[in-house]
Design an enzyme around this catalytic site. Structure first.
Site, short mmCIF file in Angstrom:
data_model
loop_
_atom_site.label_atom_id
_atom_site.label_comp_id
_atom_site.label_asym_id
_atom_site.label_seq_id
_atom_site.Cartn_x
_atom_site.Cartn_y
_atom_site.Cartn_z
N HIS A 128 18.96 19.43 -1.80
CA HIS A 128 19.17 20.03 -3.11
C HIS A 128 19.49 18.97 -4.15
O HIS A 128 20.26 18.05 -3.88
CB HIS A 128 20.36 20.99 -3.06
CG HIS A 128 20.06 22.32 -2.46
ND1 HIS A 128 19.89 22.52 -1.12
CD2 HIS A 128 19.92 23.53 -3.04
CE1 HIS A 128 19.65 23.80 -0.90
NE2 HIS A 128 19.66 24.45 -2.04
N ASN A 159 21.58 12.79 2.79
CA ASN A 159 21.90 14.14 2.30
C ASN A 159 23.24 14.65 2.83
O ASN A 159 24.04 15.19 2.08
CB ASN A 159 20.77 15.08 2.72
CG ASN A 159 21.01 16.51 2.30
OD1 ASN A 159 21.53 16.77 1.23
ND2 ASN A 159 20.63 17.45 3.16
N ASP A 251 23.70 1.70 -16.78
CA ASP A 251 22.70 0.71 -17.20
C ASP A 251 21.78 0.33 -16.05
O ASP A 251 20.56 0.20 -16.24
CB ASP A 251 23.39 -0.57 -17.72
CG ASP A 251 23.87 -0.43 -19.16
OD1 ASP A 251 23.36 0.46 -19.88
OD2 ASP A 251 24.76 -1.20 -19.57
N ASP A 260 16.49 7.01 -20.48
CA ASP A 260 17.66 6.80 -21.34
C ASP A 260 18.63 7.94 -21.10
O ASP A 260 18.43 9.05 -21.59
CB ASP A 260 17.24 6.73 -22.81
CG ASP A 260 18.44 6.51 -23.73
OD1 ASP A 260 19.55 6.22 -23.24
OD2 ASP A 260 18.26 6.63 -24.96
N GLN A 270 27.88 5.03 -25.83
CA GLN A 270 26.91 4.90 -24.74
C GLN A 270 26.97 3.50 -24.12
O GLN A 270 27.00 3.35 -22.90
CB GLN A 270 25.49 5.13 -25.29
CG GLN A 270 24.74 6.27 -24.66
CD GLN A 270 23.31 6.37 -25.19
OE1 GLN A 270 22.36 6.01 -24.52
NE2 GLN A 270 23.17 6.89 -26.39
N GLU A 274 27.99 3.08 -20.32
CA GLU A 274 26.87 2.78 -19.41
C GLU A 274 26.99 1.43 -18.73
O GLU A 274 26.36 1.20 -17.70
CB GLU A 274 25.55 2.88 -20.20
CG GLU A 274 25.25 4.31 -20.63
CD GLU A 274 23.93 4.47 -21.36
OE1 GLU A 274 23.33 3.45 -21.77
OE2 GLU A 274 23.51 5.63 -21.53
MN MN Z 1 22.17 18.32 0.07
MN MN Z 2 21.52 5.70 -22.46
#
Ligand code: MN
Ligand code: MN
Length: 281
Positions: A128, A159, A251, A260, A270, A274
């Site tokens: 998922h 997972n 980043d 982005d 940002q 980032e």
């Molecule tokens: Mn899962």
């Molecule tokens: Mn960004």
């Protein structure tokens, strides 16, 4: 006579001018309508990192907005480029896991719809993106997470190991009344499965933005906002590893994916968020 002729031709020119202007305006308006990502979903509050559009002309970056999450579908890869969703206490309830994996018939009808059987005997889990356990308020919400457009092939150790540990940790944060904006996907090509219809990502990534309480909106995001980003190899042998050991900066994920992220956050904030790697416990 001469004056009259000039007057008529000026009127004509004025008329043509107006028609031209109206045509240009119509073109601009229709381009704006076509280009503008629907993008109104709460799940896209932090942005649409690949500028996905809900047009069959974008088969590798096709925007799908569902009540429970939003995603960019890649019909070449047979899976989402990314899925983005809000998580707060309103999404959590007591509905049991419905397990009704099924093709997503809201995809354009001439595109292949990946089926649950496509993953059988491949060695990969039907992993998922938006977790089943993040959508337990109503049976419909939970069922939506089993659409194959919300599924990517993950190794069992990825997972069921660190990937799942971070999912659980996110719900712990929500129990502390936080509101999260989460986006996840895979990048790189490990191999193809399902008769070459599904590309298994080489790595799986996720970004979690943690807000102090529900309903604050994007303006509440500051230099101090916690952002968790992870980049986990889609390999076996990592089941016991702590998700925290896979933390990276946003980043790094922007470089790896070409997207982005957090584009609705002011540029200065940002840059700060980032470049930082989460260190919290
Ligand atoms: Mn899962
Ligand atoms: Mn960004």
């Amino acid at each position: 006579m001469a004056l009259g002729t000039i007057a008529v031709s000026e009127r004509d020119m004025a008329k043509r001018g107006w028609i031209g202007l109206i045509l240009i305006l119509m073109l601009v308006v229709s381009c704006t309508l076509l280009k503008a990502p629907a993008g109104t979903s709460i799940h896209l509050m932090l942005g649409n990192p690949s500028n996905a559009i809900p047009s069959t002309g974008a088969p590798d970056n096709y925007l799908m907005e569902k009540p429970q999450y939003a995603l960019s579908y890649n019909s070449q890869k047979g899976r989402a480029n990314w899925v983005s969703w809000q998580l707060n206490r309103d999404w959590l309830g007591a509905v049991p896991r419905r397990n009704d994996f099924r093709p997503d018939f809201t995809l354009p009808e001439d595109w292949y719809r990946v089926t649950p059987v496509d993953y059988i005997n491949t060695g990969f889990d039907r992993g998922h993106l938006t977790p089943s356990a993040d959508r337990t308020a109503t049976p419909l919400d939970n069922s939506s997470t089993f659409l194959m457009t919300n599924i990517m092939p993950q190794t069992p150790d990825n997972n069921q190991g660190p990937w799942e540990e971070l999912e659980s940790y996110c719900r712990e944060l929500v129990k502390q009344r936080k509101e999260l904006y989460i986006i996840a996907g895979g990048y790189g090509k490990k191999k193809l499965i399902a008769g070459d219809r599904v590309e298994v990502p080489a790595r799986t990534w996720k970004i979690v933005v943690v807000l102090d309480r529900p309903g604050q909106g994007v303006d509440a995001i500051t230099d101090a906002t916690r952002v968790i980003a992870i980049d986990i190899p889609n390999n076996q042998g990592i089941r016991e590893r702590n998700w925290r050991s896979f933390r990276v900066s946003v980043d790094q994920l922007e470089t790896a994916t070409g997207y982005d992220f957090l584009s609705k956050v002011p540029e200065g904030v940002q840059q700060v968020l980032e470049s930082r790697v989460d260190q919290a416990g």
